[in-house]
Scaffold this active site. Structure first.
Site, short mmCIF file in Angstrom:
data_model
loop_
_atom_site.label_atom_id
_atom_site.label_comp_id
_atom_site.label_asym_id
_atom_site.label_seq_id
_atom_site.Cartn_x
_atom_site.Cartn_y
_atom_site.Cartn_z
N GLY A 158 1.08 -0.84 0.25
CA GLY A 158 0.18 0.25 0.39
C GLY A 158 1.41 1.08 -0.10
O GLY A 158 2.29 1.50 -0.26
N ARG A 159 0.55 2.65 0.72
CA ARG A 159 1.34 3.72 0.38
C ARG A 159 2.23 3.46 1.27
O ARG A 159 3.36 4.07 0.71
CB ARG A 159 0.06 4.46 1.21
CG ARG A 159 -1.11 5.40 0.57
CD ARG A 159 -1.55 6.51 1.36
NE ARG A 159 -2.39 5.18 2.59
CZ ARG A 159 -3.68 4.96 2.16
NH1 ARG A 159 -4.72 5.59 1.40
NH2 ARG A 159 -3.64 4.73 3.67
N ILE A 160 2.37 3.22 2.22
CA ILE A 160 4.43 2.77 2.97
C ILE A 160 4.43 2.28 2.62
O ILE A 160 5.99 1.84 2.21
CB ILE A 160 3.33 2.61 4.60
CG1 ILE A 160 2.78 3.62 5.31
CG2 ILE A 160 4.90 2.46 5.35
CD1 ILE A 160 2.15 3.46 6.66
N THR A 239 7.21 -2.60 11.31
CA THR A 239 6.55 -1.63 11.66
C THR A 239 4.98 -0.89 11.31
O THR A 239 4.16 -0.53 10.96
CB THR A 239 7.17 -0.13 10.75
OG1 THR A 239 6.85 -0.49 9.22
CG2 THR A 239 8.27 -0.16 10.41
N SER A 240 4.41 -2.41 11.33
CA SER A 240 2.91 -2.62 10.76
C SER A 240 2.40 -2.88 12.59
O SER A 240 1.92 -2.03 12.62
CB SER A 240 2.40 -3.73 9.58
OG SER A 240 3.35 -5.11 10.05
N ARG A 241 2.23 -4.19 12.22
CA ARG A 241 1.51 -4.14 13.82
C ARG A 241 2.31 -5.35 14.61
O ARG A 241 2.41 -6.37 13.90
CB ARG A 241 -0.11 -4.95 13.38
CG ARG A 241 -0.93 -3.24 13.37
CD ARG A 241 -1.01 -1.98 14.39
NE ARG A 241 -1.81 -1.14 14.54
CZ ARG A 241 -1.60 -0.04 14.23
NH1 ARG A 241 -0.09 -0.10 13.44
NH2 ARG A 241 -2.29 0.49 14.10
N GLU A 270 1.70 -4.79 23.30
CA GLU A 270 3.01 -3.36 23.21
C GLU A 270 1.72 -2.60 24.89
O GLU A 270 1.35 -2.29 25.37
CB GLU A 270 1.84 -2.10 22.49
CG GLU A 270 2.93 -3.05 20.97
CD GLU A 270 2.24 -2.16 19.61
OE1 GLU A 270 1.75 -0.60 20.09
OE2 GLU A 270 3.16 -2.03 19.18
N HIS A 289 6.97 1.85 19.22
CA HIS A 289 5.85 2.29 18.44
C HIS A 289 5.81 3.98 17.90
O HIS A 289 4.91 4.74 17.90
CB HIS A 289 4.46 1.68 18.65
CG HIS A 289 3.61 1.70 17.65
ND1 HIS A 289 2.39 0.84 17.82
CD2 HIS A 289 2.75 2.44 16.83
CE1 HIS A 289 1.21 0.55 16.51
NE2 HIS A 289 1.89 2.29 15.71
N ALA A 291 6.72 4.59 14.99
CA ALA A 291 7.62 5.65 13.43
C ALA A 291 6.34 6.88 12.64
O ALA A 291 7.01 7.27 11.92
CB ALA A 291 6.39 4.38 12.51
#
Ligand code: DGY
Length: 330
Positions: A158-160, A239-241, A270, A289, A291
């Site tokens: 996607g975008r990232i 860097t997602s979940r 987390e 977390h 980013a």
């Protein structure tokens, strides 16, 4: 004069968004550094017209019931929305806002920083120096893989994911990607990215960067067998979940040299427990977390979350909604 809408903001956010909320609404802002405990959150949303939530707040039927039938909007201060039961909101006609776009480049910057830091052992080197262990220039000291010229596998394009691919171009890397949907040929050509299946990506990448949403399908997408299919020198960046990676399996893979290193912006849970065995490994880098945590981007996220909240309480379509099928509350 009509009564101002009642809203709850579950943490202090940058003034770029908060000022407008406070001006337009009867707003209660949770001032603690830590999120409201569940019972406090449930009490705080009672009777609200709008709620601005963070990824630390679970929005589900219980919370929506407690808020009451007058609730018009949930505005999530994040692009991700796995903390929100969107289907439950949709059933009740409640639009849910998120903050896409504004954090793309900033998040890609951190993914890139993590990739470089893990590969070139930056955090480990810093610990080494601070511990007084630097005695001389060492011909084999803290060696790692080259980043330039390597192969980067991007999971979730996607975008990232695409923004990370753009960064790889500057390093002369081969870029592979996997997603459930193939990108347009023009995007592939512009980014020099080749669509492959996940198995091929994992087997052939020196670096793997994760950019998928957390869903039932992506939970533990990276598990023991997938880790075993990766190169023994591979570096994985998340860097997602956190739950996209089976963290116990990751620990074992890093400990046993199944893969080379990991860099995590997100963990499961987390915050990660201070005693978690991952934190005892030199080849694992963990940050809390962060980013999207540039000053400019957090300001833009605040403005966007405020715009969604204010549109929602006014019964207008949200500028960015994850359930656009819900047009307006009533
Ligand atoms: C998001 O927006 O989903 C990030 O995880 C926090 O910025």
């Amino acid at each position: 004069m009509p009564e101002r809408p009642r809203v709850f903001v579950s943490r202090r956010i940058p003034s770029d968004g908060l000022d407008a909320i406070v001006e337009a609404c009867n707003a209660r802002v949770w001032e603690d550094e830590l999120p409201p405990p569940r019972d406090e959150l449930l009490r705080a949303v009672e009777g609200c017209d709008g709620i601005l939530t963070l990824l630390t707040d679970r929005v589900d039927d219980e919370l929506l019931d407690r808020a009451g039938a007058q609730l018009k909007v949930v505005s999530n201060f994040a692009v991700g929305f796995d903390n929100v039961d969107v289907a439950a909101c949709t059933r009740r006609g409640i639009p849910v806002g998120n903050t896409p776009g504004v954090l793309t480049e900033t998040t890609a910057d951190l993914a890139w920083a993590l990739l470089m830091a893990a590969a070139r052992r930056v955090a480990e080197g810093d610990r080494f120096v601070r511990a007084g262990r630097w005695r001389t220039w060492g011909p084999m000291l803290l060696m790692g893989p080259d980043i330039h010229g390597g192969t980067l596998g991007i999971v979730g394009f996607g975008r990232i994911g695409q923004a990370v691919a753009r960064r790889a171009q500057g390093f002369g890397m081969t870029v592979l990607y996997y997603d459930t949907r193939r990108a347009d040929a023009a995007i592939e050509a512009a980014l020099g990215a080749r669509f492959v299946d996940l198995d091929e990506l994992l087997a052939h990448s020196d670096f793997v960067s994760l950019h998928v949403n957390l869903t039932d399908e992506t939970r533990h997408l990276v598990n023991a067998s997938r880790l075993a299919s990766m190169r023994s020198t591979a570096v994985i960046v998340n860097t997602s979940r956190g739950p996209v990676v089976d963290q116990r399996a990751l620990f074992e893979a890093l400990r046993d040299g199944v893969i080379g290193a990991a860099a995590l912006d997100v963990t499961d849970p987390e915050p990660i427990d201070a005693d978690d065995p991952l934190l005892g490994l030199d080849n694992c880098l963990v940050v809390p977390h962060i980013a999207s945590a540039s000053r400019a981007t957090r300001g833009k996220m605040a403005a966007m979350a405020a715009a969604n909240l204010l549109a929602g309480v006014r019964g207008e379509p949200l500028p960015t909604s994850v359930n656009p099928e819900v047009r307006e509350r009533r």
